[in-house]
Structures are given as structure tokens and as C-alpha cells.
Design an enzyme around this catalytic site. Structure first.
Site, PDB file in Angstrom:
ATOM      1  N   LYS A  71       4.351   1.019  -0.654  1.00  0.00           N
ATOM      2  CA  LYS A  71       5.124   1.844  -1.586  1.00  0.00           C
ATOM      3  C   LYS A  71       5.694   0.991  -2.722  1.00  0.00           C
ATOM      4  CE  LYS A  71       9.504   3.425  -1.579  1.00  0.00           C
ATOM      5  NZ  LYS A  71       9.844   3.526  -3.010  1.00  0.00           N
ATOM      6  N   LEU A 105      11.752   4.879   2.626  1.00  0.00           N
ATOM      7  CA  LEU A 105      12.243   3.722   1.879  1.00  0.00           C
ATOM      8  C   LEU A 105      12.927   4.272   0.634  1.00  0.00           C
ATOM      9  CD1 LEU A 105       9.285   1.136   1.951  1.00  0.00           C
ATOM     10  CD2 LEU A 105      11.419   1.035   3.229  1.00  0.00           C
ATOM     11  N   ASP A 106      14.010   3.644   0.221  1.00  0.00           N
ATOM     12  CA  ASP A 106      14.737   4.088  -0.966  1.00  0.00           C
ATOM     13  C   ASP A 106      13.838   4.088  -2.199  1.00  0.00           C
ATOM     14  OD1 ASP A 106      17.007   4.164   0.630  1.00  0.00           O
ATOM     15  OD2 ASP A 106      17.652   2.158   0.037  1.00  0.00           O
ATOM     16  N   TYR A 107      14.233   4.855  -3.187  1.00  0.00           N
ATOM     17  CA  TYR A 107      13.509   4.963  -4.456  1.00  0.00           C
ATOM     18  C   TYR A 107      13.249   3.590  -5.060  1.00  0.00           C
ATOM     19  CZ  TYR A 107      12.664   6.528  -9.308  1.00  0.00           C
ATOM     20  OH  TYR A 107      12.126   6.762 -10.542  1.00  0.00           O
ATOM     21  N   THR A 109      13.231   0.684  -3.450  1.00  0.00           N
ATOM     22  CA  THR A 109      12.755  -0.276  -2.459  1.00  0.00           C
ATOM     23  C   THR A 109      11.241  -0.171  -2.326  1.00  0.00           C
ATOM     24  OG1 THR A 109      14.834  -0.150  -1.222  1.00  0.00           O
ATOM     25  CG2 THR A 109      12.914  -1.003  -0.042  1.00  0.00           C
TER      26      THR A 109
END
Length: 247
Positions: A71, A105-107, A109
Site C-alpha cells: 500500500k 493501514l492509515d492513509y 502509512t
């Protein structure tokens, strides 16, 4: 074999509809039908030829699939976004099966994110009791000392949570830029776990990447790339979860 029998709740979970625990509740509540008959007994076994409905919706019998995605930053770990931002399934649009992220996962990260249509597999990896290890590398603003970093193993309080790291390792220190590269190993994944821990210590995370998830790494992938897990990797990840529960 085509006549293999499996427990009903396992079949529902593997379809990706919900977790096995929630499937058991749906069965007990009389919301599951097998061959047009309501089934409320948890020990019921079914074959691949049985017709199953969950809350009035026929169960789609997709073959379980498992993917590892690298990602990038600036992508949402979701199937859709009401703000029109790019989501992870936009990166794997050619896949026929209906997959969804295992956790998130955070935006901002980057790193390993798993996608599957196997609800039981996803639940094993996400549930805290299974404790599958995840390794992150964080670029910090500031240079904490070892005493401050030691608090990470004991746990720090943030928004009514106690956030911990199993281990940490200092990778590099840049005194000119007043920054540190820190490797953190977690066995749980609360919302914005690493960022919140470091905020408590007073060393904000500038960049964050998940580099390992259980036995899986990003080797051979570029940001936005993905690949299927092979059967050995799927088995290893399942075994890790089971092993941690048995400890």
C-alpha cells in the site's frame, strides 16, 4: 473432494460474509437457512452442494484467495471512500473475487496490507488474541533516548488505551536533521497505534511503513504492486496465529 463436510459457521466465515463468531450468533438467532430450512444448531455440517442463505442472502461460494499489497501513502484501506479518495481495491481492480482488507493501514502509512475473501483467515490475523507480529519502521521528529524508548515496552496511555511495543530497534540517528529511524515490533494493532505511542512521548512520526507481517515481507514489490500468497505462506500465517493462542 466434493462431498467434504464442514461446519456451517466455518463455511459462512470462509465466504467473507462475517467472522466465525458472528456466524455462530446468526445461526443461533435463526437467520441462516440450509436448503430452504432454518438451521439453528451450531454443530451442523454442510457440503459444497448445499444451498446456504444468511439473513435472506444466498451465500456466494467463491474460492478463497489471498493477496499481499504494497500500500502506498495516500490510499485508503477500504472498499470505498465518501470523499472520492483512492482506495486499496482500486489498485487490484482486475481481481474477480470480492476481496477486502485484513485490518487497515492509515492513509499516510505505507507497507504490507493483506486482502482476502476468507473471513476466518482475516479474523485470525486481526483478533488481538492471535497476536501475529507486525514490524514497522518509523521516521521520528526528534531523537528520544533509551530511557524514553523503554516506556514503549511497558506501555503508554492514550485515549483510554494502553499502547505497547514488543520490541524496538534504533536503525539510525541523524543529529543534523534531528530525526531517528526506529523499528517497532507489535503484536496488536489499535487505531493509529505507532503514531499515538510516539505522540505521547513527544516525538511525532513523520513517515511510517509496515515492513513485515508475520512471515511476509515486501520483497519484490514496488508501491502499489501486489501478488497472491502461495499455499505455503497461507499455511504459515494460520500456524502462527494458532501457535500464539496455544502459548
Amino acid at each position: 473432494m466434493s462431498d467434504k463436510l464442514d461446519r456451517l459457521q466455518k463455511v459462512i466465515a470462509q465466504s467473507g460474509v462475517t467472522s466465525r463468531r458472528k456466524a455462530e450468533k446468526l445461526i443461533a438467532d435463526g437467520k441462516v437457512k440450509v436448503n430452504d430450512k432454518v438451521v439453528s444448531e451450531l454443530g451442523t455440517k454442510v457440503s459444497p452442494n448445499d444451498r446456504i442463505e444468511v439473513d435472506g442472502v444466498p451465500l456466494e461460494k467463491e474460492k478463497p484467495v489471498y493477496y499481499l499489497l504494497y500500500k502506498p501513502r495516500g490510499v485508503i484501506s477500504s472498499l470505498k471512500d465518501d470523499k472520492g479518495r483512492k482506495v486499496v481495491t482500486d489498485l487490484i481492480g482486475e481481481i474477480e473475487e470480492r476481496v477486502y482488507p485484513v485490518g487497515r493501514l492509515d492513509y499516510d502509512t505505507s507497507g504490507i496490507l493483506l486482502l482476502t475473501n476468507d473471513g476466518e483467515f482475516a479474523n485470525q490475523l486481526m483478533h488481538p488474541r492471535y497476536g501475529v507480529e507486525k514490524v514497522y519502521v518509523a521516521k521520528l521528529e526528534g531523537i528520544p533516548d533509551k530511557m524514553e524508548l523503554g516506556r514503549l515496552r511497558k506501555g503508554v496511555e492514550s485515549e483510554n488505551d494502553v499502547l505497547k511495543a514488543l520490541r524496538y530497534k534504533i536503525l539510525s540517528v541523524d543529529r543534523k536533521k534531528n530525526s531517528m529511524l526506529l523499528e517497532l515490533t507489535l503484536n496488536e494493532g489499535k487505531n493509529r497505534h505507532v503514531r499515538r505511542m510516539m505522540d505521547v512521548l513527544g516525538y511525532p512520526v513523520q513517515k511510517l511503513k509496515r515492513e513485515r507481517y508475520g512471515v511476509l515481507t515486501l520483497e519484490g514489490l514496488q508501491p502499489g504492486g501486489f501478488r497472491p500468497l502461495n499455499p505455503k505462506e497461507v499455511k504459515q500465517m494460520r500456524n502462527l496465529a494458532v501457535k500464539n493462542v496455544e502459548k
